[in-house]
Every structure is written in C-alpha cells, then in structure tokens.
Write an enzyme that holds these catalytic residues in place. Structure first.
Site, mmCIF file in Angstrom:
data_model
loop_
_atom_site.group_PDB
_atom_site.id
_atom_site.type_symbol
_atom_site.label_atom_id
_atom_site.label_comp_id
_atom_site.label_asym_id
_atom_site.label_seq_id
_atom_site.Cartn_x
_atom_site.Cartn_y
_atom_site.Cartn_z
ATOM 1 N N CYS A 157 -9.381 -45.008 -26.256
ATOM 2 C CA CYS A 157 -10.279 -45.297 -25.129
ATOM 3 C C CYS A 157 -11.002 -44.054 -24.617
ATOM 4 O O CYS A 157 -11.963 -44.161 -23.855
ATOM 5 C CB CYS A 157 -9.516 -45.950 -23.992
ATOM 6 S SG CYS A 157 -8.666 -47.450 -24.487
ATOM 7 N N HIS A 161 -13.624 -44.898 -17.386
ATOM 8 C CA HIS A 161 -13.123 -45.892 -18.335
ATOM 9 C C HIS A 161 -12.645 -47.109 -17.544
ATOM 10 O O HIS A 161 -11.923 -46.980 -16.553
ATOM 11 C CB HIS A 161 -11.977 -45.271 -19.134
ATOM 12 C CG HIS A 161 -11.259 -46.244 -20.010
ATOM 13 N ND1 HIS A 161 -11.917 -47.177 -20.788
ATOM 14 C CD2 HIS A 161 -9.929 -46.432 -20.240
ATOM 15 C CE1 HIS A 161 -11.031 -47.887 -21.455
ATOM 16 N NE2 HIS A 161 -9.821 -47.465 -21.140
ATOM 17 N N ASN A 181 -10.877 -54.192 -20.560
ATOM 18 C CA ASN A 181 -10.838 -52.862 -21.181
ATOM 19 C C ASN A 181 -11.434 -52.948 -22.594
ATOM 20 O O ASN A 181 -10.802 -53.502 -23.496
ATOM 21 C CB ASN A 181 -9.381 -52.387 -21.219
ATOM 22 C CG ASN A 181 -9.223 -51.018 -21.840
ATOM 23 O OD1 ASN A 181 -10.137 -50.490 -22.474
ATOM 24 N ND2 ASN A 181 -8.062 -50.433 -21.669
#
Ligand code: UT7
Length: 340
Positions: free
Chosen positions: A116, A256, A286
């Site tokens: 990520c 993020h 996500n």
C-alpha cells in the site's frame, strides 16, 4: 551553485471496476454488520474486479487518462513504473503489459512492490530519476486488485479491500515546484503481520495449500493499525522536514485510504483540521497502491487543488512499509495539460 531539476505531476488519471460491493452485500457473505464496518473503518462500499479482470485492466485506462490530462504522448515516456503487489502474473512485471498497451515503445518498464506504500515509494524513485537528468517523462501507476487475495470467509479482512488504479505523469517542472521531498522506510520484522503465505517460492501452491486457503491474505489487524497510527504522522513530519516545510504550510493531506480512524489519528498528530484532509475511503475501501493516486485524481477533479498548493501524500502497508512525499502543485488548473 548547482540547481537540480525538479519533477512535477503533469497529469492524473484513475480507473475502477464497475461492480460495487456494499456493506449490506457483505452482511450476506460473513457475520458482520454495516454498523460495525462503518464505525471501525468508515467504509460503506468498495469496487471489486470481475473474475476475468486483472490489475492491468485498471492500470491501462488510468494511465491513458493521465497521459491525456498531461498532454504527453505515450512515445515520450522514458519509464512505465507500476506500483503493485497484485500483478497480472507472478512475473514478468505488469508495467510491461501497460507499456505495450499504451504504445510507450521507448519506455523502460518495471514494477515496484511496496504494497500500500507503493505509490509513495514510486513517486520518490521516479522524481529522483527525473531530478538526476536520467529521464524526462515517467508514468507512475498505482494499481492493485487485492480482492483476488481476499479470503471471503474471513470477516477481519474481506470488508476492507477494494480494487482500482490511479496514475500520474511526472516530468520536469519549475525549481520551486513538484516533488520537494520524501521519506521512506520499512519495519521488516513484521513481514507476517500482513502477507500471503503461499504462491511465492517459499511456499509454492499445492492442492493442500489451496484447500487451506494459504494463497489468501492473512492479517493481524491490530498490529497494522498500531503501526499505521504511529508511522503516518512521523513519516509526514520527516518528509516535510526534508522539504524545508512545516505542517502549517500544508494545503491538503492525501493519506492512504485504509481506515478513517487511522486517517483521523494521523491528521490529529500533525495538527491538521478536517478541511485539509482528503478522504474517500467510504466509497472505495482500501485500494492498496491505488488509493493515494485515486484520491489525488478525485481531489484534482473536484477542484480541491490549486497551483502552489502543498500536498502531503503518505502510505503504509505490508512489509511493513511506509512512505511520505511533499509536492508543490505545478499546474494552473485541472486538465490544462501544460507540460513544460
Ligand atoms: O494498507 C494496510 C492494510 N491494513 C490495514 O489498514 C488494517 C489496519 N487495521 C484495522 O483497520 C483494524 O484493526 C480493523 C478494522 C481490521 C479491525 O478493527 P479493530 O477495532 O482493531 O477490531 P479488532 O480486530 O480488535 O476486533 C474487535 C472485535 C473482535 O471480536 P471479539 O474478539 O472482541 O469478540 C472481532 O472478532 O470485532 C470482531 N470483528 C468483527 N465484527 C464484525 C472483526 N471483524 C469484524 C467484522 N464484523 N467485519
């Protein structure tokens, strides 16, 4: 005095799967509730790739959109850099698939695997290549389809992830603008806090392992949560320090998009009010390496960013990796496509 070139973001793009999976849909799959998911994560729905769709199916249109937005031709690209941990194949790199589809015939291509945090890692790498004079135009695309690695019987993970891609075109810009500084890091002692046990060379896939779902992700959520809350603020402060700026000068924080509680904790640590924090986690969940560039593309499209604004990006993820970047926006208006 030697003045280094700067790398600016010249164009943005994004692409998402059409299929929407809501919390109500998940209530029918695992023992969960819309209330629990919203309260603990802030997520209401996410996009999920179809059975026959892979990561490049989103990376390619997002990249095409970014090229159009920047007014840069595919054949002008020196590098296609794809930040992903869910490539089309174990190898070769998904960047090669994207390079071919775009017709970026002069470009080198490779994938960057930092989960990520991949886009933020990639921005630092790409900016350095431009600053050094080695390259002029670089496509950086963050793309993941992590739902392919989700165990749909595990309520601790299946509610969190969505698929998609976000892309930027980087190229030379004014000395005072562009990527001003970054901070990258990793705590490799926590590799198994979030990982896919089987499918690599340590544990090749066998029928038994497939039956045990060892080819799906395993996560110790609490550990990742604590790491994220601690590291996000720290990473941003380090990147700001490397850029010679303070939090007072931050126009928009684009973190993020993993969990609204993590985003709020990081913003609080940095002393940023809600008006300077971008979030869209409720719609996409996500999306791993795609989350920051998707958020950036939406912020640009929504008119949230003006020339000279100071943006802070931050990512964290499996590894456990983390990275932050500080960018001074170098475009006059969204869609101006003004490549210097
Ligand atoms: O890009 C990096 C990717 N990873 C992350 O960002 C993950 C970071 N971690 C998190 O976001 C949070 O840790 C989670 C959202 C994953 C979990 O939230 P939490 O507040 O840490 O909950 P928890 O794991 O401590 O679980 C609390 C309770 C447990 O029940 P018991 O043991 O207290 O009875 C879980 O079994 O909630 C239960 N639970 C659920 N209940 C309903 C866990 N998942 C669910 C669910 N629905 N989906």
């Amino acid at each position: 005095m030697v003045t280094r070139r700067r790398a600016g973001i010249l164009g943005v793009g994004m692409a998402l799967p059409e299929r929407i999976l809501t919390n109500a849909d998940l209530e029918r799959i695992v023992d969960t509730s819309d209330e629990w998911i919203v309260e603990r994560t802030g997520i209401r729905e996410r996009r999920v790739a179809g059975e026959n769709e892979s990561t490049s199916d989103f990376a390619i249109p997002a990249s095409q959109e970014a090229l159009n937005d920047a007014g840069v031709r595919p054949e002008d690209l020196d590098l296609v850099l794809c930040a992903t941990c869910s490539g089309d194949y174990p190898w070769p790199a998904t960047a090669c698939v994207v390079q071919d589809a775009l017709g970026a015939s002069r470009a080198a291509a490779f994938d960057l695997s930092a989960a990520c945090a991949g886009f933020c890692y990639g921005l630092s790498v790409a900016a350095s290549l431009i600053e050094s004079g080695a390259m002029r135009y670089i496509l950086l695309v963050g793309a993941d389809t992590l739902t392919k690695y989700v165990d749909w019987s595990d309520r601790r993970t299946c509610i969190l992830f969505g698929d998609g891609a976000g892309a930027v075109i980087l190229g030379p810009c004014e000395q005072s603008e562009g990527v001003l500084g970054s901070a990258l890091g990793c705590d490799g002692a926590h590799v198994r806090s979030l990982y896919v046990p089987a499918g690599g060379t340590r544990m090749p896939v066998t029928e038994d392992r497939l039956a045990g779902r060892l080819d799906k992700m395993v996560m110790r959520g609490g550990e990742v949560f604590r790491f994220a809350v601690k590291i996000m603020g720290e990473a941003c402060l380090r990147a700001l320090e490397n850029s010679g700026l303070t939090t007072d000068e931050v126009s928009l924080f684009i973190p993020h998009q993993a969990n609204i509680r993590i985003i709020r904790a990081a913003a609080e640590r940095m002393g940023l009010d809600e008006g300077r924090v971008f979030n869209n986690v409720e719609r996409y969940g996500n999306t791993s390496a795609a989350s920051v560039p998707i958020a950036l593309a939406e912020a640009v499209g929504g008119g949230r960013i003006a020339r000279n604004d100071v943006l802070v990006f931050v990512g964290f993820g499996a590894g456990l990796t983390w990275a932050a970047n500080v960018v001074r926006w170098c475009r006059d208006e969204p869609g101006c496509g003004a490549a210097p």
